[in-house]
Design an enzyme around this catalytic site. Structure first.
Site, mmCIF file in Angstrom:
data_model
loop_
_atom_site.group_PDB
_atom_site.id
_atom_site.type_symbol
_atom_site.label_atom_id
_atom_site.label_comp_id
_atom_site.label_asym_id
_atom_site.label_seq_id
_atom_site.Cartn_x
_atom_site.Cartn_y
_atom_site.Cartn_z
ATOM 1 N N SER A 81 0.850 -1.176 0.000
ATOM 2 C CA SER A 81 0.000 0.000 0.000
ATOM 3 C C SER A 81 0.896 1.239 0.000
ATOM 4 O O SER A 81 1.892 1.283 -0.698
ATOM 5 C CB SER A 81 -0.944 -0.023 1.203
ATOM 6 O OG SER A 81 -1.846 1.055 1.138
ATOM 7 N N TYR B 63 -3.723 8.427 -6.767
ATOM 8 C CA TYR B 63 -2.836 7.464 -6.107
ATOM 9 C C TYR B 63 -3.313 7.190 -4.679
ATOM 10 O O TYR B 63 -3.449 6.039 -4.263
ATOM 11 C CB TYR B 63 -1.406 7.997 -6.099
ATOM 12 C CG TYR B 63 -0.409 7.010 -5.548
ATOM 13 C CD1 TYR B 63 0.011 5.931 -6.321
ATOM 14 C CD2 TYR B 63 0.103 7.146 -4.261
ATOM 15 C CE1 TYR B 63 0.928 5.013 -5.813
ATOM 16 C CE2 TYR B 63 1.008 6.232 -3.751
ATOM 17 C CZ TYR B 63 1.423 5.166 -4.534
ATOM 18 O OH TYR B 63 2.314 4.253 -4.023
#
Length: 275
Positions: free
Chosen positions: A131, A145
């Site tokens: 992540s 993003y």
């Protein structure tokens, strides 16, 4: 706590030819794991076997995953590393860049994971998600993003609930590492230099290995002490982290960092109007 023996561990890594992927694959290979990678553009000097695969292709993913699992003889560990960044101000309507980031970072991971579920359940395996700190602490001008990585964590949470009887699911949260992922943002004049403190790639690789090899799967793993503090503050004191990021952004605007950047024109104009 002792770690699992990596020797003979059957591993699939996405984004295997990129900065993170190559380093992760090389380290696991050195430790004796059996590693196969997936990447849109494999390189001749990849440290392990890498299969060409576009993870945005609904038909290509199951076929590539099946080939990888057949080669490995099963699957013990999936490392979802593939991801891209790019400029995407939240105030602008989503276009091709936003869709591309969401399709690769979130849906690409979803496709690959779904294709691996049966093999991972059969082995009592583990999934590691790369992540980002931006999943919990968003930075400006990069909304796609951050949104994709926050959604990735939500997807991991759902997987953990559905598969947790058989499969461990861990999210790893790097901050910023110098790599080509930042090139398109910098080219658009939206570099976030000064808004993030860069960390070494080795620390990210060590944390991924910790997630993969710990006896018990961890839920969330930041990659540095500073990252752990940021993670805690973002989760428990979000208003404070918002003020810190907003103040840093204002300083960047005053310094002229976004001068001439078309995508930042709205941010610059609003800050100038408040002076």
């Amino acid at each position: 706590m002792s770690a699992r023996d990596p020797r003979g561990l059957r591993v699939l890594v996405t984004g295997a030819s990129g900065t993170f992927g190559r380093a992760i694959c090389a380290r696991l290979d050195e430790l004796g794991a059996e590693v196969v990678g997936l990447d849109l553009a494999p390189r001749a000097d990849d440290p392990v076997r890498v299969l060409a695969c576009d993870i945005t292709d609904d038909d290509a993913v199951p076929a590539a995953v099946r080939e990888a699992i057949d080669h490995l003889g099963g699957l013990d560990l999936l490392i979802n590393n593939a991801g891209i960044g790019g400029p995407a101000p939240a105030e602008l309507a989503p276009g091709a860049e936003v869709r591309r980031q969401l399709d690769i970072n979130l849906l690409g991971t979803w496709r690959v994971t779904a294709a691996c579920v049966d093999a991972l359940v059969a082995s009592g395996g583990r999934i590691v998600m790369l992540s980002s700190r931006m999943a919990v602490m968003q930075l400006p001008l990069a909304a796609a993003y951050g949104a994709s990585k926050r959604a990735l964590v939500a997807y991991a949470d759902a997987l953990r609930l559905e598969l947790g009887t058989h499969v461990g699911v861990t999210c790893v949260y790097p901050s910023a590492v110098r790599s080509p992922i930042h090139d398109s943002t910098a080219a658009a004049g939206l570099s976030l230099e000064g808004m993030s403190q860069y960390e070494p790639l080795d620390g990210v690789v060590r944390t991924v290995l910790r997630a993969a090899l710990s006896r018990r799967p961890r839920r969330d793993l930041p990659t540095t002490r500073r990252g752990a503090v940021e993670f805690f503050l973002a989760r428990h004191l979000p208003a404070l982290t918002d003020r810190i990021v907003a103040r840093t952004l204002a300083g960047r605007v005053r310094s002229g960092a976004f001068q001439g950047a078309e995508l930042a024109a709205g941010v610059v104009a609003r800050h100038e109007a408040t002076r």
